[in-house]
Design a protein around this motif. Structure first.
Motif, short mmCIF file in Angstrom:
data_model
loop_
_atom_site.label_atom_id
_atom_site.label_comp_id
_atom_site.label_asym_id
_atom_site.label_seq_id
_atom_site.Cartn_x
_atom_site.Cartn_y
_atom_site.Cartn_z
N ILE A 37 0.84 -1.21 0.00
CA ILE A 37 0.00 0.00 0.00
C ILE A 37 0.87 1.25 0.00
O ILE A 37 0.61 2.21 -0.74
CB ILE A 37 -0.94 0.00 1.22
CG1 ILE A 37 -1.98 -1.10 1.08
CG2 ILE A 37 -1.63 1.35 1.39
CD1 ILE A 37 -2.81 -1.35 2.33
N LEU A 38 1.92 1.25 0.82
CA LEU A 38 2.84 2.38 0.87
C LEU A 38 3.53 2.59 -0.47
O LEU A 38 3.71 3.73 -0.93
CB LEU A 38 3.87 2.16 1.97
CG LEU A 38 4.80 3.33 2.31
CD1 LEU A 38 4.00 4.54 2.79
CD2 LEU A 38 5.81 2.92 3.38
N ALA A 39 3.91 1.49 -1.13
CA ALA A 39 4.57 1.58 -2.43
C ALA A 39 3.63 2.13 -3.51
O ALA A 39 4.09 2.71 -4.50
CB ALA A 39 5.09 0.20 -2.85
N LEU A 40 2.34 1.95 -3.32
CA LEU A 40 1.36 2.46 -4.29
C LEU A 40 1.02 3.94 -4.06
O LEU A 40 0.33 4.55 -4.89
CB LEU A 40 0.08 1.64 -4.22
CG LEU A 40 0.14 0.25 -4.86
CD1 LEU A 40 -1.08 -0.57 -4.46
CD2 LEU A 40 0.23 0.35 -6.38
N MET A 41 1.49 4.50 -2.96
CA MET A 41 1.15 5.88 -2.65
C MET A 41 1.63 6.90 -3.68
O MET A 41 0.90 7.84 -4.00
CB MET A 41 1.67 6.25 -1.25
CG MET A 41 0.82 5.71 -0.10
SD MET A 41 -0.90 6.29 -0.15
CE MET A 41 -1.71 4.84 -0.84
N PRO A 42 2.86 6.78 -4.23
CA PRO A 42 3.25 7.76 -5.26
C PRO A 42 2.29 7.78 -6.44
O PRO A 42 1.89 8.86 -6.91
CB PRO A 42 4.65 7.28 -5.67
CG PRO A 42 5.18 6.58 -4.48
CD PRO A 42 3.99 5.89 -3.87
N ALA A 43 1.89 6.60 -6.93
CA ALA A 43 0.95 6.53 -8.05
C ALA A 43 -0.43 7.03 -7.64
O ALA A 43 -1.12 7.69 -8.43
CB ALA A 43 0.86 5.09 -8.57
N THR A 44 -0.82 6.74 -6.40
CA THR A 44 -2.13 7.17 -5.92
C THR A 44 -2.19 8.70 -5.79
O THR A 44 -3.14 9.34 -6.24
CB THR A 44 -2.44 6.53 -4.55
OG1 THR A 44 -2.38 5.10 -4.67
CG2 THR A 44 -3.81 6.95 -4.06
N VAL A 45 -1.17 9.27 -5.17
CA VAL A 45 -1.12 10.72 -4.99
C VAL A 45 -1.08 11.42 -6.35
O VAL A 45 -1.79 12.43 -6.56
CB VAL A 45 0.09 11.13 -4.13
CG1 VAL A 45 0.27 12.64 -4.12
CG2 VAL A 45 -0.06 10.60 -2.71
N PHE A 46 -0.28 10.90 -7.26
CA PHE A 46 -0.22 11.51 -8.59
C PHE A 46 -1.57 11.41 -9.30
O PHE A 46 -2.00 12.35 -9.97
CB PHE A 46 0.86 10.87 -9.45
CG PHE A 46 0.98 11.50 -10.81
CD1 PHE A 46 1.75 12.63 -11.01
CD2 PHE A 46 0.28 10.98 -11.90
CE1 PHE A 46 1.82 13.24 -12.26
CE2 PHE A 46 0.35 11.57 -13.15
CZ PHE A 46 1.13 12.71 -13.33
N GLY A 47 -2.22 10.23 -9.16
CA GLY A 47 -3.52 10.06 -9.81
C GLY A 47 -4.54 11.06 -9.31
O GLY A 47 -5.31 11.63 -10.09
N VAL A 48 -4.54 11.32 -8.01
CA VAL A 48 -5.47 12.30 -7.44
C VAL A 48 -5.11 13.71 -7.92
O VAL A 48 -5.99 14.51 -8.27
CB VAL A 48 -5.44 12.23 -5.90
CG1 VAL A 48 -6.25 13.38 -5.29
CG2 VAL A 48 -5.99 10.88 -5.43
N TYR A 49 -3.81 14.02 -7.94
CA TYR A 49 -3.36 15.32 -8.43
C TYR A 49 -3.72 15.50 -9.90
O TYR A 49 -4.16 16.58 -10.33
CB TYR A 49 -1.85 15.44 -8.25
CG TYR A 49 -1.22 16.58 -9.00
CD1 TYR A 49 -1.31 17.90 -8.54
CD2 TYR A 49 -0.53 16.34 -10.20
CE1 TYR A 49 -0.74 18.94 -9.26
CE2 TYR A 49 0.04 17.38 -10.91
CZ TYR A 49 -0.06 18.68 -10.44
OH TYR A 49 0.50 19.70 -11.16
#
Length: 324
Positions: A37-49
């Motif tokens: 889940i932590l490793a997916l955070m960069p992609a998640t944050v970018f997706g929201v941005y």
């Protein structure tokens, strides 16, 4: 019997140990899920941005649907409640990152319920499912709601993804694919697949923490490039090959879903064979199928091959001669 003998016998009983192996690892199911889940955070944050508040809301709703479905099913069937292991959260996050941010919320909820109830729990729960729950749900949604699942927008404007432009240039006249935009993530696509940089940051974290093995993603990506070179008719067009690698869900699938512990081979050779099968199937679907993407269906299909792959790639037992 003397007092000393009694003491010695009690020591022997206390020293009794179980059979080997005696390997110990500090990793737990919950810690592994947290790391992914932590490793997916960069992609998640970018997706929201990149896609805005609706993407964030879709992610939260999908995760909530997965967690609530697992809780209610286990509560209703009087099974142990396992939502604290993080697997339902991870399934919901992965599913959400594989969805377009414009998807109706009720479809995301339906997908989350399908992932947990049909793919995971009805087969016995975590560790018993034969396919990746998030990808199983995504394929279910693609088959059931093809229009909304393949409608991608950017800044509110619907248009073709880079892979669709590459596959159907005659249907997208005047449109080109910018490789740097694909690498950074300034393109249309699902919430979590657009930024290759963000995905590589997460993948590097998993590799450094030794959560995943490099064999599957490396074999997948390398074999995909080789087969694309052999079958696409583009020759040594490195830009085209790079666009194919960066486009769609290849990086997301290779590092975060094909490496799923439950649905991928455990043998070293089997992981390489698994990755090569993924590369070949993804290439064939992208080149000859009607759908410009192929990662989800490839991983689901190859999940079914895992028992066969493991059967033929089991290492020989130590000290046993092979057949002449």
């Amino acid at each position: 019997m003397s007092e000393n003998s009694k003491i010695e016998n009690s020591k022997i009983e206390l020293a009794n140990v179980s059979s080997n192996p005696h390997v110990r690892d500090e990793k737990t199911t919950a810690s592994i899920m947290f790391d992914v889940i932590l490793a997916l955070m960069p992609a998640t944050v970018f997706g929201v941005y990149h896609f805005g508040y609706r993407a964030a809301l879709l992610i939260v709703i999908t995760i909530a649907a997965c967690v609530l479905t697992e809780f209610l099913f286990e509560k209703g069937t009087k099974r142990q409640i396992t939502i604290d292991d993080g697997s339902a959260v991870l399934t919901g996050l992965l599913l959400a990152l594989n969805l377009p941010y414009t998807l109706p919320f009720w479809m995301a909820v339906l997908g989350g319920m399908f992932a947990i109830l049909i793919v995971k729990q009805l087969f016995g729960g975590l560790g018993q499912n034969f396919m990746n729950p998030a990808l199983g749900a995504r394929c279910f949604l693609l088959i059931s709601f093809g229009g909304p699942m393949t409608s991608f927008a950017l800044d509110g404007v619907t248009g073709a993804t880079p892979l669709a432009i590459l596959k159907y240039p005659h249907e997208n006249p005047g449109m080109s694919v910018n490789l740097m935009d694909m690498f950074v993530g300034n393109i249309r696509g699902t919430i979590g697949e657009t930024s290759v940089i963000a995905l590589f940051i997460g993948a590097a974290y998993l590799l450094i923490k030794k959560i995943i093995d490099i064999r599957i993603p490396a074999a997948y990506i390398i074999s995909f490039v080789v087969f694309m070179f052999a079958f696409s008719g583009k020759g040594m067009d490195m830009t085209y090959l790079a666009q194919q690698v960066c486009g769609g869900g290849l990086i997301l699938g290779a590092f975060f879903m094909a490496t799923d512990y439950v649905t991928s081979p455990i043998t070293p050779k089997g992981r390489v064979v698994f990755g090569v099968c993924l590369g070949l199937l993804t290439c064939l679907i992208r080149l000859y199928g009607d759908y410009p993407e192929g990662v989800s269906f490839s991983i689901i299909f190859c999940n079914l091959l895992v028992p066969v792959i493991e059967r033929f790639t089991v290492p020989k037992a130590f000290g046993r001669e092979g057949k002449a």
